[in-house]
Write an enzyme that holds these catalytic residues in place. Structure first.
Site, PDB file in Angstrom:
ATOM      1  N   CYS A  54      52.371  31.799   1.773  1.00  0.00           N
ATOM      2  CA  CYS A  54      53.146  30.652   0.722  1.00  0.00           C
ATOM      3  C   CYS A  54      54.604  31.186   0.810  1.00  0.00           C
ATOM      4  O   CYS A  54      55.372  31.456  -0.043  1.00  0.00           O
ATOM      5  CB  CYS A  54      52.682  30.851  -0.378  1.00  0.00           C
ATOM      6  SG  CYS A  54      50.962  30.160  -0.398  1.00  0.00           S
ATOM      7  N   GLU A  55      55.334  30.844   2.028  1.00  0.00           N
ATOM      8  CA  GLU A  55      56.575  30.906   2.389  1.00  0.00           C
ATOM      9  C   GLU A  55      56.854  30.536   3.636  1.00  0.00           C
ATOM     10  O   GLU A  55      55.747  30.497   4.405  1.00  0.00           O
ATOM     11  CB  GLU A  55      57.375  32.212   1.927  1.00  0.00           C
ATOM     12  CG  GLU A  55      56.966  33.550   2.621  1.00  0.00           C
ATOM     13  CD  GLU A  55      57.569  34.724   2.080  1.00  0.00           C
ATOM     14  OE1 GLU A  55      58.867  35.068   2.501  1.00  0.00           O
ATOM     15  OE2 GLU A  55      56.891  35.316   1.350  1.00  0.00           O
TER      16      GLU A  55
END
Ligand SMILES: *Cc1c(COP(=O)(O)O)cnc(C)c1O
Length: 406
Positions: free
Chosen positions: A328-329
Site C-alpha cells: 500500500c504505497e
C-alpha cells in the site's frame, strides 16, 4: 531450466516463489575459475549477503568456494553450512570491536576497514593475522548507493592514509597478511578496475608478510537484453598477467581472491508471481501481482530493471503493461513494459532474481516471505518453506488480556 519447469514449480509450491538453478551457479563459478586459470593460487569467496540460504551455501562449498561475510550472523550461517572457519572471510563495515573479537575467536579471517579499530585490535592481538581494506578512491559502480570506492565513501581505509596505517602496523607489530579492496557493484569498465588494482599493488609493497590480495567484486551481469556485462575473460587475461608479475616483483606467490555475490547467483534466480488483477485505466494497463517490494525491492530501491516474462502465455501477442505489487504505497516493478498478453491468474517470471532479492525481503504489510526452491538435476528441492502466521507472531509479546480489557 525451462519456462515449463518454472510453471510446474509455481503450481506445485504456490506463488510467489523463488527458484534457483544450481547449474547456472556452477557454470558461473567455473567461468570465473577458468578466466583466472593462469593464477596458481586463486580463491573464490562467495559474498553470501547476495543470497544466504544455507542450501546455496552448501552447494557453493561443495564446488570449492570459500565465503565472504559481513556480519557475525553470516559467519554463523556459514559455519552451520559446513564451511571450515579458515574458508570464511569477515569484511564488515562499522561494526564494534566486540563483534570483531568474537568472530576472530571463531577462527575466521578478519578484514579491518578503519584505523581506529585497527589500532585497538592490533594492540590487543598483535599476533592475529589481519587483512586490511583499502579504499583506492576509484569511482566504479552502476548506482551511487552501491559505489563504495569514491572519496567520500564510508568504506575502507583511504589509500591517502597509508603512512598513518603503516605507522600503526609498526607500532603494534601486528601481522598484516592481506590487503583488500571492493570498489562497488557493477564494474562496466575493465580499465577502471585494473587502475584500482594498480593502487592496491602499490599499497601492498608497504607490507612484507602478505599472503593474499583480495580484489573484492562488483562484476556486472546483464539484466536486460543487450545489456553490458563485465568481460570476465578479458579481465582474467589482463589481471592474471599483472598479478603474476607483481608476485615476482614481491618475491612470493600470493593468493588472488575474489568475492563475487551477484556474478555467481543473480542470473540463476527466478522470481515467480501470479497476476491477481489486470486493471485498465485511461492511460495504462496495470498487472497487479501477488507480491510487492516486500519480496523484491531492487526496482524500488535502485531502479533496477528485472526482465519480466509471462510464462503462462509465452507466445501471446505482446502488449504494454505496468507491473505493480500489492503493497500500500508506490510499488512498481516495471513501467510500460512489453510483455505477452496477460490474463488474471497468469504466472510472471522475473529474471536475475538470485542476488539481493530474497536476502532483502521483509514482512512489510505483514506478508509472509515466499518459499525458495533449488532446481538441481532436473528436479525442484524445497530449500525454504514459505512463512506462516506463527512466523509473524514469533518474538512478539502481546499485552496481558487484563490490560486490554480496561
Ligand atoms: C557486497 C559485497 C561483495 C559482493 O558484491 P557483488 O556486487 O554482489 O559481487 C563483495 N565484497 C564485499 C566486501 C561486499 O560488501
Amino acid at each position: 531450466m525451462q519456462s515449463k519447469d518454472l510453471v510446474h514449480l509455481a503450481q506445485q509450491y504456490g506463488s510467489p516463489l523463488y527458484v534457483y538453478d544450481a547449474e547456472k551457479i556452477k557454470s558461473q563459478y567455473n567461468r570465473l575459475s577458468k578466466a583466472f586459470s593462469k593464477v596458481n593460487k586463486l580463491r573464490i569467496n562467495y559474498a553470501m549477503k547476495a543470497l544466504s540460504n544455507v542450501a546455496i551455501l552448501q552447494l557453493l562449498r561443495e564446488m570449492g568456494s570459500g565465503l565472504d561475510t559481513v556480519s557475525i550472523q553470516e559467519v554463523m550461517l556459514g559455519l552451520h553450512a559446513g564451511y571450515e572457519p579458515d574458508k570464511i572471510f569477515y569484511t564488515p563495515n562499522g561494526v564494534s570491536l566486540e563483534e570483531i573479537e568474537e568472530v576472530n575467536a571463531m577462527g575466521v579471517q578478519i578484514n579491518i576497514d578503519n584505523l581506529s579499530i585497527l589500532e585497538q585490535f592490533g594492540t590487543k592481538y598483535p599476533n592475529v593475522p589481519v587483512c586490511i581494506r583499502i579504499n583506492p578512491h576509484v569511482m566504479a559502480g552502476g548506482n551511487a548507493n552501491i559505489s563504495v570506492g569514491h572519496i567520500d565513501s564510508k568504506f575502507g581505509i583511504s589509500v591517502h592514509q597509508l603512512p598513518h596505517l603503516v605507522r600503526i602496523v609498526e607500532n603494534t607489530k601486528m601481522n598484516i597478511v592481506g590487503i583488500h579492496m571492493h570498489t562497488g557493484s557493477d564494474i562496466l569498465d575493465i580499465e577502471v578496475f585494473l587502475y584500482a588494482a594498480e593502487i592496491l599493488f602499490d599499497a601492498a609493497k608497504s607490507f612484507k608478510n602478505l599472503e593474499f590480495l583480495d580484489f573484492g567484486s562488483g562484476f556486472k551481469v546483464p539484466y536486460k537484453k543487450d545489456d553490458i556485462e563485465t568481460d570476465i575473460e578479458e579481465l582474467g587475461k589482463k589481471l592474471s598477467k599483472r598479478f603474476n608479475a607483481f608476485c615476482t616483483e614481491y618475491g612470493k606467490e600470493l593468493t588472488l581472491i575474489f568475492e563475487p555475490g551477484k556474478f555467481l547467483v543473480s542470473e540463476a534466480g527466478f522470481f515467480l508471481a501470479k497476476v491477481n488483477v489486470v486493471k485498465q485505466t485511461t492511460s495504462t494497463v496495470f498487472a497487479g501481482i501477488d507480491s510487492g517490494f516486500n519480496h523484491l525491492i531492487r526496482p524500488m530501491l535502485y531502479g533496477s530493471q528485472h526482465h519480466i516474462e509471462n510464462i503462462s502465455n509465452p507466445k501471446g501477442k505482446e502488449r504494454f503493461y505496468s507491473v505493480v505489487g500489492y503493497i500500500c504505497e508506490t510499488d512498481t516493478f516495471a513501467n510500460n513494459r512489453r510483455i505477452s498478453e496477460i490474463k488474471e491468474g497468469d504466472i510472471l517470471c522475473f529474471r536475475n532474481a538470485g542476488a539481493y532479492c530474497f536476502s532483502m525481503a521483509s514482512n512489510y504489510n505483514s506478508r509472509y516471505k515466499p518459499a525458495e526452491v533449488l532446481w538441481m538435476n532436473g528436479e525442484g528441492h524445497l530449500i525454504r518453506a514459505h512463512e506462516t502466521f506463527e512466523d509473524l507472531m514469533k518474538n512478539q509479546i502481546p499485552l496481558p488480556t487484563a490490560v486490554n480489557a480496561e
